[in-house]
Design a protein around this motif. Structure first.
Motif, PDB file in Angstrom:
ATOM      1  N   TRP A 160     -25.138  31.459 -28.552  1.00 36.39           N
ATOM      2  CA  TRP A 160     -24.403  31.463 -26.954  1.00 36.39           C
ATOM      3  C   TRP A 160     -25.137  30.715 -26.090  1.00 36.39           C
ATOM      4  CZ3 TRP A 160     -26.613  33.046 -21.809  1.00 36.39           C
ATOM      5  CH2 TRP A 160     -24.840  33.366 -21.496  1.00 36.39           C
ATOM      6  N   ARG A 161     -27.088  30.701 -26.454  1.00 33.47           N
ATOM      7  CA  ARG A 161     -27.787  29.978 -24.905  1.00 33.47           C
ATOM      8  C   ARG A 161     -27.267  27.982 -25.389  1.00 33.47           C
ATOM      9  NH1 ARG A 161     -30.771  32.283 -21.714  1.00 33.47           N
ATOM     10  NH2 ARG A 161     -30.838  34.593 -22.210  1.00 33.47           N
ATOM     11  N   ALA A 162     -26.928  28.250 -27.127  1.00 34.27           N
ATOM     12  CA  ALA A 162     -27.208  27.372 -27.538  1.00 34.27           C
ATOM     13  C   ALA A 162     -25.305  25.958 -26.984  1.00 34.27           C
ATOM     14  CB  ALA A 162     -27.503  26.514 -28.665  1.00 34.27           C
ATOM     15  N   THR A 163     -24.617  27.211 -27.404  1.00 36.79           N
ATOM     16  CA  THR A 163     -23.221  26.833 -27.188  1.00 36.79           C
ATOM     17  C   THR A 163     -23.498  26.685 -25.473  1.00 36.79           C
ATOM     18  OG1 THR A 163     -22.566  28.748 -27.093  1.00 36.79           O
ATOM     19  CG2 THR A 163     -21.880  27.410 -29.169  1.00 36.79           C
ATOM     20  N   ALA A 164     -23.504  26.898 -24.457  1.00 34.78           N
ATOM     21  CA  ALA A 164     -24.014  27.320 -23.342  1.00 34.78           C
ATOM     22  C   ALA A 164     -24.471  25.674 -22.814  1.00 34.78           C
ATOM     23  CB  ALA A 164     -24.566  28.592 -22.662  1.00 34.78           C
ATOM     24  N   ASP A 165     -25.113  25.009 -23.533  1.00 36.79           N
ATOM     25  CA  ASP A 165     -26.099  24.455 -22.931  1.00 36.79           C
ATOM     26  C   ASP A 165     -25.043  22.786 -23.476  1.00 36.79           C
ATOM     27  OD1 ASP A 165     -28.134  25.452 -22.678  1.00 36.79           O
ATOM     28  OD2 ASP A 165     -29.455  25.124 -24.141  1.00 36.79           O
ATOM     29  N   THR A 166     -24.963  22.783 -24.451  1.00 34.71           N
ATOM     30  CA  THR A 166     -23.433  22.288 -25.140  1.00 34.71           C
ATOM     31  C   THR A 166     -22.224  22.412 -23.845  1.00 34.71           C
ATOM     32  OG1 THR A 166     -24.039  22.685 -27.463  1.00 34.71           O
ATOM     33  CG2 THR A 166     -22.082  21.389 -27.466  1.00 34.71           C
ATOM     34  N   LEU A 167     -21.992  23.566 -23.530  1.00 38.47           N
ATOM     35  CA  LEU A 167     -20.684  22.814 -22.498  1.00 38.47           C
ATOM     36  C   LEU A 167     -21.180  22.996 -21.502  1.00 38.47           C
ATOM     37  CD1 LEU A 167     -17.837  24.322 -21.828  1.00 38.47           C
ATOM     38  CD2 LEU A 167     -18.110  26.575 -20.998  1.00 38.47           C
ATOM     39  N   ARG A 168     -22.735  23.859 -20.548  1.00 39.38           N
ATOM     40  CA  ARG A 168     -23.126  22.472 -19.899  1.00 39.38           C
ATOM     41  C   ARG A 168     -22.549  20.236 -19.785  1.00 39.38           C
ATOM     42  NH1 ARG A 168     -27.490  24.025 -20.024  1.00 39.38           N
ATOM     43  NH2 ARG A 168     -28.653  22.138 -20.348  1.00 39.38           N
ATOM     44  N   VAL A 169     -23.504  20.221 -21.026  1.00 39.57           N
ATOM     45  CA  VAL A 169     -23.368  18.647 -21.133  1.00 39.57           C
ATOM     46  C   VAL A 169     -21.676  18.262 -21.241  1.00 39.57           C
ATOM     47  CG1 VAL A 169     -24.017  17.043 -22.267  1.00 39.57           C
ATOM     48  CG2 VAL A 169     -25.758  19.059 -21.889  1.00 39.57           C
ATOM     49  N   ALA A 170     -20.933  19.071 -21.630  1.00 38.25           N
ATOM     50  CA  ALA A 170     -19.682  18.670 -22.206  1.00 38.25           C
ATOM     51  C   ALA A 170     -18.772  18.620 -20.454  1.00 38.25           C
ATOM     52  CB  ALA A 170     -18.778  19.695 -22.713  1.00 38.25           C
ATOM     53  N   LYS A 171     -19.327  19.549 -19.873  1.00 34.51           N
ATOM     54  CA  LYS A 171     -18.579  19.205 -18.505  1.00 34.51           C
ATOM     55  C   LYS A 171     -19.122  18.564 -17.219  1.00 34.51           C
ATOM     56  CE  LYS A 171     -17.685  24.511 -17.784  1.00 34.51           C
ATOM     57  NZ  LYS A 171     -18.321  25.685 -17.183  1.00 34.51           N
ATOM     58  N   GLU A 172     -20.252  18.423 -17.463  1.00 37.55           N
ATOM     59  CA  GLU A 172     -21.227  17.459 -16.655  1.00 37.55           C
ATOM     60  C   GLU A 172     -20.708  15.772 -17.304  1.00 37.55           C
ATOM     61  OE1 GLU A 172     -25.372  17.478 -17.607  1.00 37.55           O
ATOM     62  OE2 GLU A 172     -25.829  18.882 -16.603  1.00 37.55           O
ATOM     63  N   ALA A 173     -20.489  15.112 -18.657  1.00 40.12           N
ATOM     64  CA  ALA A 173     -19.633  14.381 -18.944  1.00 40.12           C
ATOM     65  C   ALA A 173     -18.533  14.415 -18.303  1.00 40.12           C
ATOM     66  CB  ALA A 173     -19.378  14.417 -20.508  1.00 40.12           C
TER      67      ALA A 173
END
Length: 464
Positions: A120-133
């Motif tokens: 979940w932490r890995a997907t949360a990091d990916t989501l954070r990067v996607a949101k920033e993009a």
């Protein structure tokens, strides 16, 4: 032809007898069962009644009375406690197996939760990067839209410049797709993490409940074990007292007409007085002993010094070996790995008589009396020479009467008498009748016989 005629006659007689019997039954009013076959052309509408079957009415009656119920023997306190102990041990073992299973499940749930949390932490990091993009793309698109010419015409004036463009670029679409994918992956990972947390909590609760029950049962089991150990210890103590109760034991028991010497008897009594003291390797008293140390201290109390180690004690007394069947109290009995090699001797005890010995067996045991099989003894020696048993006749006295018995009649009869008394009788004026008739020598010859027979009679018994 004769055989055939005789067969026909036999059949005719059988038919006649059958007809007569049937006529008698009908005439006597005895009902004959009807045929089981239904009449021709009739229809069967039900199953014929087969009658009532016999019903059991209790236990069968025996010729000599009814069956007896088994009688239960009353349990002793130790047997009842042992039954409780066995039941508690079985219950605890089952509960322990269940606890192990739940602990394994709890461990697996902890690992699964950790892995789910990591995912979940890995997907949360990916989501954070996607949101920033996505935010960056939105800002860039908004800025581009603001700089673009108005599309609503000049009628809106400056207000048209505030309306951003609605069309998105392919780059923006890709960023938004990545954001949606990251959001979906994060939601799935979070769902898995939530399920893992719930499973871990459930496994922890189940394990804690079983662990608590196990500890409670374990406390009760240990209490039963303690009580059983007390009863067993008391039973062992009573058995030990009974076993060690020597009663009228005397180290002066005889064997083959011999008894142990006074010093050997003193060593036996000292060894018996050390009963109950713990075994300890290398010790020779006064509070703990090993096997050879007990022998050393026992004979030291009698004023005799032995070697220290068991095999050295055999070697030091090897010139006084004794048969297993002629053992006396105080004799040393040795046990070896190889019965043919004294160098393999590993244990020694002191013989007491009647198949018993006193020894210090092993670590965790105490000095005690124990039964010993003659077949298990590999070597035996006698430290002090035995002495004749006090109740046995003296061997020298037993041999002297036997020659007197055989030789005493011959001298009395051979030197018989009459010659020495006859000399004075011959000088007498009438000697002839007296020597011829004189029975006087015979009574003296017969009179010693009873006196001698009383002493030689016991002689043949010791001699045999």
């Amino acid at each position: 032809m004769s055989k055939r005629r005789s067969g026909q006659a036999r059949r005719q007689s059988q038919v006649a007898v059958g007809s007569a019997v049937l006529s008698a039954l009908i005439a006597g009013g005895i009902a004959v069962p009807a045929s089981a076959d239904p009449p021709i052309g009739s229809k069967i509408t039900s199953i014929p009644d087969a009658g009532l079957r016999p019903q059991p009415d209790g236990l069968p009656t025996l010729p000599f009375g009814s069956l007896s119920m088994p009688r239960t023997q009353p349990l002793t306190a130790q047997a009842a406690l042992l039954a409780q102990y066995s039941a508690a041990e079985l219950e605890l073992s089952v509960l322990g197996a269940r606890r192990s299973e739940l602990y394994q499940a709890y461990t697996n749930s902890v690992v699964a939760k950790a892995m789910a949390d990591y995912a979940w932490r890995a997907t949360a990091d990916t989501l954070r990067v996607a949101k920033e993009a996505a935010e960056a793309a939105a800002v860039a698109e908004y800025q581009a839209a603001v700089k673009a010419p108005p599309r609503l015409g000049d009628s809106l004036g400056e207000l048209g410049q505030l309306i951003p463009r609605t069309e998105s670029t392919p780059e923006t679409e890709a960023v938004l797709n990545d954001l949606a994918t990251a959001q979906q992956a994060e939601r799935q990972a979070y769902t898995v993490l939530t399920a893992a947390i719930t499973a871990e909590q459930q496994a922890s609760t189940a394990y804690s409940a079983v662990e608590k029950e196990f500890k409670r049962k374990e406390v009760a089991f240990l209490e039963l074990k303690r009580r059983l150990a007390e009863l067993q210890s008391e039973a062992d103590r009573l058995r030990e007292i009974q076993e060690q109760n020597l009663g009228n034991y005397s180290p002066g028991k005889s064997n083959a007409g011999l008894v142990a010497a006074a010093k050997a008897q003193k060593a036996v009594l000292f060894a018996l007085s050390q009963r109950g003291k713990p075994y300890r390797w290398g010790d020779e008293g006064p509070n703990t002993y090993d096997c050879s140390g007990l022998m050393l201290a026992s004979y030291k109390a009698a004023g005799i010094t032995l070697n220290r180690v068991a095999k050295d004690q055999y070697y030091g007394t090897r010139h006084k070996t004794v048969s297993k069947y002629a053992l006396l109290p105080g004799d040393l009995v040795f046990f070896a790995t190889d019965p043919n090699d004294w160098r393999t001797i590993h244990h020694v005890g002191m013989y007491l008589g009647d198949g018993w010995m006193v020894h210090s067996p092993r670590t965790g045991d105490v000095v005690r009396r124990a039964s010993v099989s003659l077949g298990s003894i590999d070597f035996a020696t006698r430290v002090v020479d035995a002495v004749p048993a006090p109740n046995q006749p003296n061997p020298t006295h037993g041999t002297t009467p036997s020659p007197t018995k055989t030789t005493s009649p011959s001298p009395t009869t051979g030197t018989s008498p009459s010659s020495s008394p006859s000399a004075p009788a011959s000088t007498s004026p009438s000697p002839s009748p007296k020597p011829a008739e004189s029975p006087s020598p015979k009574p003296p010859a017969e009179s010693p016989k009873p006196a001698e027979s009383s002493s030689p009679d016991p002689d043949p018994v010791p001699a045999a």
